[in-house]
Design a protein around this motif. Structure first.
Motif, mmCIF file in Angstrom:
data_model
loop_
_atom_site.group_PDB
_atom_site.id
_atom_site.type_symbol
_atom_site.label_atom_id
_atom_site.label_comp_id
_atom_site.label_asym_id
_atom_site.label_seq_id
_atom_site.Cartn_x
_atom_site.Cartn_y
_atom_site.Cartn_z
ATOM 1 N N ALA A 133 41.743 61.345 13.272
ATOM 2 C CA ALA A 133 42.202 62.620 12.741
ATOM 3 C C ALA A 133 41.368 63.004 11.533
ATOM 4 O O ALA A 133 40.859 62.144 10.812
ATOM 5 C CB ALA A 133 43.682 62.527 12.362
ATOM 6 N N LEU A 134 41.240 64.318 11.323
ATOM 7 C CA LEU A 134 40.444 64.814 10.203
ATOM 8 C C LEU A 134 40.965 64.280 8.886
ATOM 9 O O LEU A 134 40.185 63.892 7.999
ATOM 10 C CB LEU A 134 40.447 66.346 10.191
ATOM 11 N N SER A 135 42.290 64.220 8.736
ATOM 12 C CA SER A 135 42.868 63.721 7.486
ATOM 13 C C SER A 135 42.512 62.251 7.266
ATOM 14 O O SER A 135 42.180 61.833 6.146
ATOM 15 C CB SER A 135 44.392 63.884 7.508
ATOM 16 N N GLN A 136 42.532 61.459 8.362
ATOM 17 C CA GLN A 136 42.168 60.056 8.242
ATOM 18 C C GLN A 136 40.694 59.894 7.891
ATOM 19 O O GLN A 136 40.326 59.036 7.082
ATOM 20 C CB GLN A 136 42.491 59.316 9.534
ATOM 21 N N PHE A 170 40.963 50.035 -0.636
ATOM 22 C CA PHE A 170 42.028 49.515 0.228
ATOM 23 C C PHE A 170 43.322 50.305 0.026
ATOM 24 O O PHE A 170 44.015 50.652 0.993
ATOM 25 C CB PHE A 170 42.260 48.035 -0.075
ATOM 26 N N VAL A 171 43.652 50.595 -1.234
ATOM 27 C CA VAL A 171 44.877 51.354 -1.519
ATOM 28 C C VAL A 171 44.809 52.750 -0.909
ATOM 29 O O VAL A 171 45.777 53.238 -0.311
ATOM 30 C CB VAL A 171 45.096 51.438 -3.052
ATOM 31 N N ILE A 172 43.644 53.411 -1.018
ATOM 32 C CA ILE A 172 43.487 54.752 -0.432
ATOM 33 C C ILE A 172 43.683 54.712 1.073
ATOM 34 O O ILE A 172 44.373 55.564 1.648
ATOM 35 C CB ILE A 172 42.100 55.322 -0.793
ATOM 36 N N LEU A 173 43.098 53.704 1.737
ATOM 37 C CA LEU A 173 43.244 53.595 3.192
ATOM 38 C C LEU A 173 44.684 53.269 3.586
ATOM 39 O O LEU A 173 45.113 53.592 4.698
ATOM 40 C CB LEU A 173 42.294 52.524 3.732
ATOM 41 N N SER A 174 45.434 52.642 2.681
ATOM 42 C CA SER A 174 46.839 52.343 2.971
ATOM 43 C C SER A 174 47.662 53.612 3.135
ATOM 44 O O SER A 174 48.666 53.638 3.862
ATOM 45 C CB SER A 174 47.440 51.478 1.848
ATOM 46 N N PHE A 175 47.246 54.700 2.464
ATOM 47 C CA PHE A 175 47.968 55.966 2.545
ATOM 48 C C PHE A 175 47.409 56.886 3.633
ATOM 49 O O PHE A 175 47.913 57.984 3.830
ATOM 50 C CB PHE A 175 47.905 56.701 1.201
ATOM 51 N N VAL A 199 45.816 55.014 8.813
ATOM 52 C CA VAL A 199 44.974 54.178 9.671
ATOM 53 C C VAL A 199 45.752 52.953 10.120
ATOM 54 O O VAL A 199 45.626 52.506 11.249
ATOM 55 C CB VAL A 199 43.689 53.760 8.907
ATOM 56 N N PHE A 200 46.549 52.402 9.228
ATOM 57 C CA PHE A 200 47.488 51.344 9.597
ATOM 58 C C PHE A 200 48.786 51.615 8.853
ATOM 59 O O PHE A 200 48.795 52.292 7.821
ATOM 60 C CB PHE A 200 46.946 49.947 9.269
ATOM 61 N N THR A 201 49.873 51.115 9.382
ATOM 62 C CA THR A 201 51.177 51.408 8.804
ATOM 63 C C THR A 201 51.361 50.640 7.497
ATOM 64 O O THR A 201 50.666 49.653 7.228
ATOM 65 C CB THR A 201 52.318 51.024 9.767
ATOM 66 N N TRP A 202 52.312 51.126 6.717
ATOM 67 C CA TRP A 202 52.592 50.488 5.428
ATOM 68 C C TRP A 202 53.030 49.034 5.628
ATOM 69 O O TRP A 202 52.711 48.160 4.830
ATOM 70 C CB TRP A 202 53.677 51.286 4.713
ATOM 71 N N GLN A 203 53.744 48.784 6.734
ATOM 72 C CA GLN A 203 54.223 47.432 7.010
ATOM 73 C C GLN A 203 53.085 46.490 7.405
ATOM 74 O O GLN A 203 53.235 45.263 7.359
ATOM 75 C CB GLN A 203 55.278 47.448 8.130
ATOM 76 N N GLN A 204 51.938 47.051 7.821
ATOM 77 C CA GLN A 204 50.812 46.219 8.266
ATOM 78 C C GLN A 204 49.854 45.845 7.137
ATOM 79 O O GLN A 204 48.873 45.137 7.363
ATOM 80 C CB GLN A 204 50.016 46.959 9.353
ATOM 81 N N GLN A 205 50.155 46.282 5.920
ATOM 82 C CA GLN A 205 49.246 46.013 4.802
ATOM 83 C C GLN A 205 48.983 44.528 4.598
ATOM 84 O O GLN A 205 47.838 44.098 4.437
ATOM 85 C CB GLN A 205 49.818 46.601 3.516
#
Length: 488
Positions: free
Chosen positions: A284-287, A316-321, A324-330
């Motif tokens: 996605a464009l946002s991702q 890493f923190v930016i990609l967490s939001f 790309v992967f869920t918050w639970q997968q951090q």
């Protein structure tokens, strides 16, 4: 069972038997030193380093080789076990800082890989090579792409070797059709990775040049009033790195320029067909914007704050939001990245302790004086011997980052006392520690290259990755680093 298989099994068994006997001999010698310190009339620094190298060559885990070699050398010098351990532990902090940076980079790299950007890039390259481009132009275009991606993987998007098993396998069938010698590709990728971190001061280059090489130089040269600043380090490494460039060009234009035929196996065809027919999940464009922002922030932190650790963490923190992967997968993503880099992080940390023990023996000055007596005032011979010894040590455990703190306590005082300039000293230590990294059987670079090029079982690790990269990356670097030591 065929005769060939029986012979192969016997050969493997004899190798294992020899390895066990050799390890037994090493353990016996270590026991003699522990129970009778000073039994061997040898400099304890030489004993520690030699023992560490021998254990590495016998495939003893590198951490055990580092700790074992350091303790035996310390006891041989007259230190007690508790004194040796205290010296080791007190120096672990310097290596731990770099090790933590590696762990954070690993997490950032895995997070980037989860975004699908590497899969998308591999798919685009595969589709491009299927267009009606001339074989000659296609071949040189691929080489150029591998150089660019290798540089980016070290300095801009620090994923290290993670791009190789993603990008290379779908292209194997195309290599076969073009008759490209995979040894040339191995040299291009390995040399480009080495060039990147040895010369360009961002990403892994920032770690090697500014977080490992620079502080070890100034610490080891403090008694000689050595004060190297950051901007001098890349300048001193320029000529040695040009030796790697020359080796890469020699591999492409001379050694492996002729076509090499591989079997068009069903496995390699399936790999390229899969890349064509199965499009990667769309981003996605946002991702995509989050991925770009993470890369930019990581780069800016390196340039403004001189901290790859901070850059990788914020990336890493930016990609967490980003989604790309869920918050639970951090936790899973971070753990996966930690696993990928933990071996290098541990080796670097333990190597700092090893260096501390070498200093605690107080036998480095004696080694320097002995070396000066043997070499005399012959700087040409001295520079060559230092480079070859560095090559031998790095080949032993396959990591240039961990070689610096081992070599620095000896090389820096020796070079300065022989009259080498500060810039020549930087070139000697930086090149000596990096020699062998691209050609060691245990190096992450050579292992990563093989993981991609051997996806269809037609690329031998030793003969097609290790030996070609060893010859082309290291011979040129030795010659050009030798020249740099004499003219800088």
């Amino acid at each position: 069972m065929t005769v060939a298989v029986e012979a192969s099994l016997k050969e493997a068994s004899s190798v294992k038997s020899f390895q066990k006997i050799a390890i037994g001999v090493v353990v016996l010698l270590c026991a003699l030193v522990v129970f009778q310190p000073g039994i061997f009339p040898i400099n304890s620094v030489i004993l520690a380093i030699s023992l560490m190298i021998v254990m590495c060559l016998l495939r003893v885990p590198v951490p055990i080789a580092l700790i074992g070699g350091a303790l035996v050398g310390a006891i041989n010098s007259g230190l007690s076990v508790s004194q040796a351990l205290e010296a080791y532990n007190s120096n672990l902090g310097a290596g731990a800082q770099v090790g933590m940076t590696y762990v954070m980079i690993g997490a950032f790299a895995v997070a980037l890989a989860r975004s699908g950007i590497l899969d998308l890039f591999a798919n685009k390259v595969t589709m491009a090579v299927s267009c009606g481009v001339s074989a000659r132009g296609l071949k040189w275009g691929l080489y150029a792409i591998f150089v660019i991606v290798s540089v980016i993987s070290q300095n801009l998007v620090p994923v290290h070797i993670a791009f190789i098993p993603v990008m290379i396998p779908p292209l194997l069938a195309t290599f076969n059709r073009l008759g490209i010698d995979r040894r040339a590709i191995a040299c291009v990728i390995a040399c480009s990775i080495s060039i990147s971190y040895l010369l360009l001061p961002t990403g892994f280059g920032a770690i090697y040049l500014f977080e490992i090489l620079l502080p070890n130089l100034n610490e080891a040269g403090a008694g000689f009033n050595l004060n190297i600043v950051a901007k001098q380090v890349p300048h001193a490494m320029f000529l040695p790195v040009m030796g790697i460039v020359a080796g890469m060009l020699f591999a492409v234009f001379i050694s492996y320029r002729r076509p090499r035929r591989y079997q068009s196996s069903s496995k390699s065809e399936l790999l390229v067909d899969a890349a064509k027919d199965v499009a990667p999940s769309p981003i996605a464009l946002s991702q995509l914007l989050f991925v770009v922002a993470a890369v930019v922030v990581a780069l800016c932190c390196q340039l403004w704050f001189d901290s790859l650790l901070l850059g990788a963490m914020l990336g890493f923190v930016i990609l967490s939001f980003s989604g790309v992967f869920t918050w639970q997968q951090q936790d899973d993503v971070f753990t996966e990245g930690m696993r990928m880099m933990v071996q290098i992080a541990i080796i670097i940390t333990l190597a700092a302790g090893f260096s501390g023990v070498l200093n605690a023996t107080n036998e480095i000055p004696a080694l320097i004086e002995t070396s000066k007596a043997m070499i005399g005032d012959n700087q040409m011979f001295a520079a060559l011997m230092m480079l070859l010894v560095g090559l031998f040590i790095t080949i032993g455990f396959g990591d240039s980052f961990a070689s610096v703190p081992i070599l620095a306590p000896i090389y820096v005082p020796l070079a300065l006392s022989l009259g080498f300039s500060p810039m020549a000293t930087v070139a000697l230590l930086g090149a000596s520690a990096a020699l062998g990294d691209a050609g060691s059987p245990a190096s992450t670079i050579s292992l990563g290259v093989t993981s991609g090029l051997n996806a269809d079982g037609q690329h031998d690790h030793l003969h097609d990755s290790v030996i070609p990269t060893f010859l082309h990356a290291n011979v040129g670097m030795v010659l050009f680093a030798w020249l740099a030591a004499l003219i800088l």
